[in-house]
Design a protein around this motif. Structure first.
Motif, PDB file in Angstrom:
ATOM      1  N   LEU A  13     -13.423   3.817   6.957  1.00 36.84           N
ATOM      2  CA  LEU A  13     -12.529   2.958   6.476  1.00 36.84           C
ATOM      3  C   LEU A  13     -13.375   2.756   4.665  1.00 36.84           C
ATOM      4  O   LEU A  13     -12.261   2.837   3.234  1.00 36.84           O
ATOM      5  CB  LEU A  13     -11.636   2.752   6.601  1.00 36.84           C
ATOM      6  N   VAL A  71     -12.745  -3.337  -2.572  1.00 43.89           N
ATOM      7  CA  VAL A  71     -11.531  -2.294  -2.450  1.00 43.89           C
ATOM      8  C   VAL A  71     -11.052  -2.865  -3.700  1.00 43.89           C
ATOM      9  O   VAL A  71     -10.339  -1.842  -4.303  1.00 43.89           O
ATOM     10  CB  VAL A  71     -11.083  -2.500  -1.571  1.00 43.89           C
ATOM     11  N   LEU A 116      -2.901   3.385   1.500  1.00 46.99           N
ATOM     12  CA  LEU A 116      -4.365   3.824   0.995  1.00 46.99           C
ATOM     13  C   LEU A 116      -5.090   4.614   1.729  1.00 46.99           C
ATOM     14  O   LEU A 116      -5.664   5.238   0.781  1.00 46.99           O
ATOM     15  CB  LEU A 116      -5.478   2.590   0.278  1.00 46.99           C
ATOM     16  N   GLY A 117      -4.787   4.908   2.366  1.00 43.53           N
ATOM     17  CA  GLY A 117      -5.594   5.535   3.382  1.00 43.53           C
ATOM     18  C   GLY A 117      -4.494   6.630   3.718  1.00 43.53           C
ATOM     19  O   GLY A 117      -4.868   8.074   3.689  1.00 43.53           O
ATOM     20  N   THR A 152     -11.920  11.956   2.776  1.00 42.19           N
ATOM     21  CA  THR A 152     -11.062  10.895   3.842  1.00 42.19           C
ATOM     22  C   THR A 152     -10.451  11.302   4.551  1.00 42.19           C
ATOM     23  O   THR A 152      -9.716  11.012   5.363  1.00 42.19           O
ATOM     24  CB  THR A 152     -10.284  10.217   2.710  1.00 42.19           C
ATOM     25  N   ALA A 196      -9.899   4.033  -3.593  1.00 43.61           N
ATOM     26  CA  ALA A 196      -9.016   3.021  -4.733  1.00 43.61           C
ATOM     27  C   ALA A 196      -9.355   2.650  -6.252  1.00 43.61           C
ATOM     28  O   ALA A 196      -8.152   2.586  -6.952  1.00 43.61           O
ATOM     29  CB  ALA A 196      -9.770   1.263  -4.363  1.00 43.61           C
ATOM     30  N   SER A 239       0.408  -1.558  -0.286  1.00 47.46           N
ATOM     31  CA  SER A 239       0.294  -0.382   0.074  1.00 47.46           C
ATOM     32  C   SER A 239       0.778   1.649   0.051  1.00 47.46           C
ATOM     33  O   SER A 239       0.198   2.398  -0.128  1.00 47.46           O
ATOM     34  CB  SER A 239      -0.638   0.108   1.492  1.00 47.46           C
ATOM     35  N   GLY A 255     -12.805   4.026   0.597  1.00 47.48           N
ATOM     36  CA  GLY A 255     -12.000   3.062   0.854  1.00 47.48           C
ATOM     37  C   GLY A 255     -12.108   2.685  -1.280  1.00 47.48           C
ATOM     38  O   GLY A 255     -10.828   2.623  -1.461  1.00 47.48           O
ATOM     39  N   THR A 259      -6.314  -0.452   3.162  1.00 43.22           N
ATOM     40  CA  THR A 259      -6.893   0.578   3.323  1.00 43.22           C
ATOM     41  C   THR A 259      -6.338   1.253   4.616  1.00 43.22           C
ATOM     42  O   THR A 259      -6.983   2.730   4.732  1.00 43.22           O
ATOM     43  CB  THR A 259      -8.536   0.327   3.410  1.00 43.22           C
TER      44      THR A 259
END
Length: 502
Positions: free
Chosen positions: A365, A459, A225-226, A116, A373, A75, A369, A221
């Motif tokens: 999330l 995701v 990805l966060g 986010t 994504a 990630s 996400g 995530t």
């Protein structure tokens, strides 16, 4: 920014640059500089508590360790790819994304990005407040409403102050916090080693492949990805001749090395003590503090708050830039302040009114996400296809090569999100009932109650669909954009009058 104003910025420490392209003279950073902000933001002891969330999927220690190493590293490597765009274009992530979605069309994923970032920074502030209350209570200094109110005010104040100061101050701050938080985290590990029960850890039963995939998706995530929607914000000061591979590598190492170690160690702790595993769901940091001797608590609290503030600062700084990219016409410092008010309100609501913590968080999330994504897949494909730097001026006008809307990218984002949401399920129906509509495509896989329901493969599917959509459907568009000659007169004056600039 002129040379004189750039020098003044360095002297005063307050960044006045907003969403505009960084001047050539200011692009002085090297790839190894990316290590500091990412390492400092992810050295938090919260990484240890995240192991409990992994074990909630019912998997073994060894499965959890593989999930941690693979998910976290992959990630943050994706973040590194997005960071290449920052080096090429020297502008914030959501401005560079206009090359993919169009200057106006970018507002669609921009709203998701803003939500986010706001969510993450609020979440980190909440952790700091809960940890302060728990530790104060154990020390006999209170821990009730008054403590929580004061903690919320202090945390919000620190986050807003640093993010208002901007890039240069944040980079200096992160390089210092890396050593402070790293030292205390190491001390925590040494002081809690005797709580590890290897026989209990190895006795944890293995889970099915679906559970492993679900834990992997959650880890990806929750970590890289966060952050992926802000990755280019921290590479935009890189020199244009910096190695793209080095940018990816330092971003990945800085972001992944600490969480990998911390999550694996957290698996040992949480797997050793069922009570610890259960307590982390409601108050992650405070529960971990119960393992420490009293004399260590104050130092632990200071380091934890600073590490959480460090992560929140990255979020609120970037959410302010994203807010500007959506068309809000205020200075960057004011945007940071506005987001700070939202952070404070969100923290107060969760700390004083919410009944559950982990449920809404995981649901949040996964929900955001999915489109994030899909956006990441589209951006990564776009970056892969490009062979030239971005046309700076055209990023700020709908009359440039990137246009107003890229219909293909927008439709791909929507389709990938719709498919992705259909393949995830809200595992917290009571705590986050507003997400119970998800999972409508899980019928062939056993439905919402089937073995694949909790895997949240939507995701990954959204990311792959976005990537394929970009590589297959937008190749000709990127070639056409890069074949367009640059107007020697530039478009800066036109961009200044264009309502899509801000």
């Amino acid at each position: 920014m002129s040379t004189s104003s750039a020098a003044e910025t360095r002297r005063l420490g307050v960044e006045t640059t907003g969403i505009e392209v960084i001047d050539e003279a200011e692009r002085t950073a090297s790839p190894h500089d990316l290590f500091w902000p990412w390492f400092a933001a992810n050295i938090s002891v919260f990484g240890i508590s995240y192991a409990a969330f992994v074990l909630y999927f019912g998997i073994s220690f060894w499965q959890g360790a593989v999930v941690a190493v693979a998910g976290i590293t992959a990630s943050f490597a994706l973040c590194g790819v997005i960071a290449i765009a920052g080096k090429r274009g020297s502008a914030p992530t959501m401005i560079l994304s206009r090359a993919t979605f169009g200057v106006t069309g970018q507002k669609v994923p921009g709203v998701v990005s803003w939500l986010t970032s706001i969510g993450w920074e609020t979440f980190l502030a909440i952790l700091a407040v809960l940890a302060t209350s728990t530790i104060f209570e154990r020390l006999g200094w209170g821990g009730g409403t008054t403590t929580q109110v004061l903690a919320a005010a202090v945390v919000a104040g620190l986050v807003v102050a640093a993010s208002v100061a901007g890039y240069h101050v944040i980079m200096r701050m992160q390089s210092v916090l890396t050593w402070v938080t790293g030292a205390v985290t190491l001390a925590y590990v040494l002081l809690t080693l005797d709580h590890v029960d290897w026989s209990a850890v190895t006795a944890l039963p293995s889970g099915p492949p679906q559970a492993v995939v679900g834990a992997l998706v959650m880890v990806m995530t929750g970590f890289g990805l966060g952050w992926i929607n802000i990755a280019a914000d921290w590479s935009r000061y890189q020199r244009r001749d910096a190695s793209g591979g080095a940018v990816v590598a330092w971003n990945t190492v800085g972001g992944a090395v600490a969480p990998v170690v911390l999550v694996v160690y957290g698996l040992l702790l949480a797997g050793s003590d069922p009570a610890l595993l259960e307590g982390i769901g409601d108050d992650p940091i405070g529960t971990l503090a119960t393992l420490l001797p009293t004399w260590m608590l104050v130092l632990f609290l200071v380091a934890v708050v600073l590490s959480l503030v460090s992560g929140a600062v990255l979020g609120i700084y970037s959410s302010g830039l994203t807010l500007l990219s959506l068309g809000v016409r205020i200075p960057r410092t004011s945007a940071a302040f506005v987001d700070g008010l939202i952070l404070t309100a969100g923290t107060v609501w969760v700390v004083f009114f919410a009944q559950s913590f982990i449920g809404p968080f995981q649901s949040f999330l996964i929900t955001l996400g999915v489109p994030l994504a899909a956006w990441a897949g589209l951006m990564i494909g776009d970056i892969w296809l490009r062979r030239r730097d971005y046309a700076d001026d055209d990023l700020f006008t709908t009359r440039g090569r990137y246009g107003s809307w890229d219909v293909v990218a927008t439709v791909t984002l929507v389709v990938a999100s719709v498919v992705g949401w259909g393949l995830v399920v809200n595992g917290f129906a009571e705590a986050a009932s507003w997400n119970n509509w998800q999972g409508y495509l899980l019928g062939p896989l056993g439905g919402r109650e089937g073995t694949w329901a909790a895997a949240n493969i939507g995701v990954v599917v959204a990311l792959v669909l976005g990537l394929l959509g970009s590589l297959v459907l937008r190749r000709a568009t990127v070639r056409r954009q890069e074949a367009t000659p640059v107007d020697p007169s530039g478009t800066a004056s036109d961009a200044a009058a264009d309502p899509a600039v801000r």
